[in-house]
Design an enzyme around this catalytic site. Structure first.
Site, PDB file in Angstrom:
ATOM      1  CE  LYS A   1      44.937 -10.821 -54.105  1.00 35.57           C
ATOM      2  NZ  LYS A   1      45.899 -10.472 -52.771  1.00 35.57           N
TER       3      LYS A   1
ATOM      4  CE  LYS B   1      40.861  -8.765 -49.021  1.00 37.24           C
ATOM      5  NZ  LYS B   1      41.904  -8.697 -49.047  1.00 37.24           N
ATOM      6  CG  PHE B   2      42.422   1.061 -46.892  1.00 36.07           C
ATOM      7  CD1 PHE B   2      44.201   0.573 -46.073  1.00 36.07           C
ATOM      8  CD2 PHE B   2      43.067   1.026 -48.525  1.00 36.07           C
ATOM      9  CE1 PHE B   2      45.726   0.684 -46.949  1.00 36.07           C
ATOM     10  CE2 PHE B   2      44.479   0.912 -48.418  1.00 36.07           C
ATOM     11  CZ  PHE B   2      45.596   1.563 -48.172  1.00 36.07           C
ATOM     12  CG  PHE B   3      36.798  -2.450 -41.664  1.00 37.53           C
ATOM     13  CD1 PHE B   3      36.050  -1.985 -42.357  1.00 37.53           C
ATOM     14  CD2 PHE B   3      37.414  -2.198 -39.801  1.00 37.53           C
ATOM     15  CE1 PHE B   3      34.763  -1.864 -41.730  1.00 37.53           C
ATOM     16  CE2 PHE B   3      36.319  -2.007 -39.856  1.00 37.53           C
ATOM     17  CZ  PHE B   3      34.877  -2.012 -40.682  1.00 37.53           C
ATOM     18  CG  ASP B   4      41.830   2.759 -38.820  1.00 38.81           C
ATOM     19  OD1 ASP B   4      40.676   2.904 -37.767  1.00 38.81           O
ATOM     20  OD2 ASP B   4      42.702   2.188 -38.070  1.00 38.81           O
TER      21      ASP B   4
ATOM     22  NE  ARG C   1      41.502 -21.469 -54.562  1.00 36.31           N
ATOM     23  CZ  ARG C   1      42.274 -20.683 -55.053  1.00 36.31           C
ATOM     24  NH1 ARG C   1      42.691 -19.914 -55.919  1.00 36.31           N
ATOM     25  NH2 ARG C   1      42.649 -20.026 -53.725  1.00 36.31           N
TER      26      ARG C   1
ATOM     27  CD  GLN D   1      39.559 -17.722 -50.715  1.00 37.34           C
ATOM     28  OE1 GLN D   1      38.666 -17.729 -50.971  1.00 37.34           O
ATOM     29  NE2 GLN D   1      40.650 -16.590 -51.753  1.00 37.34           N
TER      30      GLN D   1
END
Length: 252
Positions: free
Chosen positions: A56, A86-89, A198, A206
């Site tokens: 990733k 995390k595309f945010f537009d 974890r 987290q």
């Protein structure tokens, strides 16, 4: 679809939610390359060798430049890649961002937005599977309240996942804590990728975490592991240990 079970109780078969998708066991572990630069990313990949086959790439690495070259390098080495931005537009901008991934070898990309944003991303996905972010694993119920969400985490995750799947997303990013509910209520015709794994007691940022076995027994198709591998005294050994745990689950 798995038979319905009460979220409060375990199924009669402890492996009832174990993924049956045709995914190689060795590819179910995704390692997060959350490192300062491309050179560090390549060193980690070389260190991990055959212990890891899926990586990733997140925001920190993308800001260093040269990530498309890294994607090509990983592909040439036979590795799979996951672009986690995390595309945010506005929808058109997200669509064009997803289009930029075409031909770059990215197996997955994440989108974090409303219906219009998700639709725009799906329209341009081609060979890249779109994963909708439900609720970040760094958030808990108190954080949601601070953000003005007057709803519990489980209901919010289920609502977002249901809409994303209906729109055409290939799967979701979800805490392992909600994976069982997603499978129980929405079936198994979509991917669940669980970050924040974890293997030992959690001491970082987290909050909504589970361990390796829990994630898969709750319905995950893939898990994402970062710091527990990167920070290990022997990262390759730590990754190989997780791979053994995964292989044992899926060979049972």
């Amino acid at each position: 679809m798995p038979p319905h079970h009460s979220p409060a109780g375990p199924p009669a078969d402890p492996q009832a939610w174990l993924s049956n998708k045709p995914i190689a066991a060795r590819e179910r572990l995704i390692v997060a390359l959350d490192v300062p630069d491309i050179a560090a990313a390549k060193r980690l990949v070389e260190t991990l060798g055959e212990a890891v086959h899926f990586y990733k790439l997140g925001l920190e690495l993308f800001m260093t430049g040269g990530v498309f070259d890294l994607l090509a390098w990983l592909t040439a080495k036979g590795k799979k890649t996951f672009v986690d931005l995390k595309f945010f537009d506005v929808p058109q901008t997200v669509a064009m961002a997803v289009r930029q991934l075409q031909g770059k070898g990215a197996a997955f990309a994440t989108v974090h937005g409303n219906d219009a944003i998700l639709k725009a991303a799906c329209a341009e996905k081609k060979d890249t599977k779109i994963l909708a972010v439900t609720v970040l694993t760094s958030l808990d119920q108190g954080d949601l309240g601070d953000l003005g969400f007057a709803v519990d985490v489980r209901r919010l995750v289920l609502s977002r996942a249901r809409r994303a799947i209906a729109i055409g997303c290939d799967g979701v990013i979800s805490s392992g804590l909600e994976a069982r509910d997603l499978r129980d209520e929405l079936g198994d015709k979509f991917l669940i990728v669980v970050p924040g794994i974890r293997p030992v007691q959690n001491v970082d940022d987290q909050k909504r975490t589970v361990d390796v076995e829990d994630a898969f027994l709750r319905g995950a198709d893939y898990i994402v592991v970062g710091r527990p591998i990167r920070a290990a005294a022997n990262p390759a050994r730590a990754a190989a240990d997780i791979q053994r745990r995964i292989a044992k689950l899926f060979s049972a």
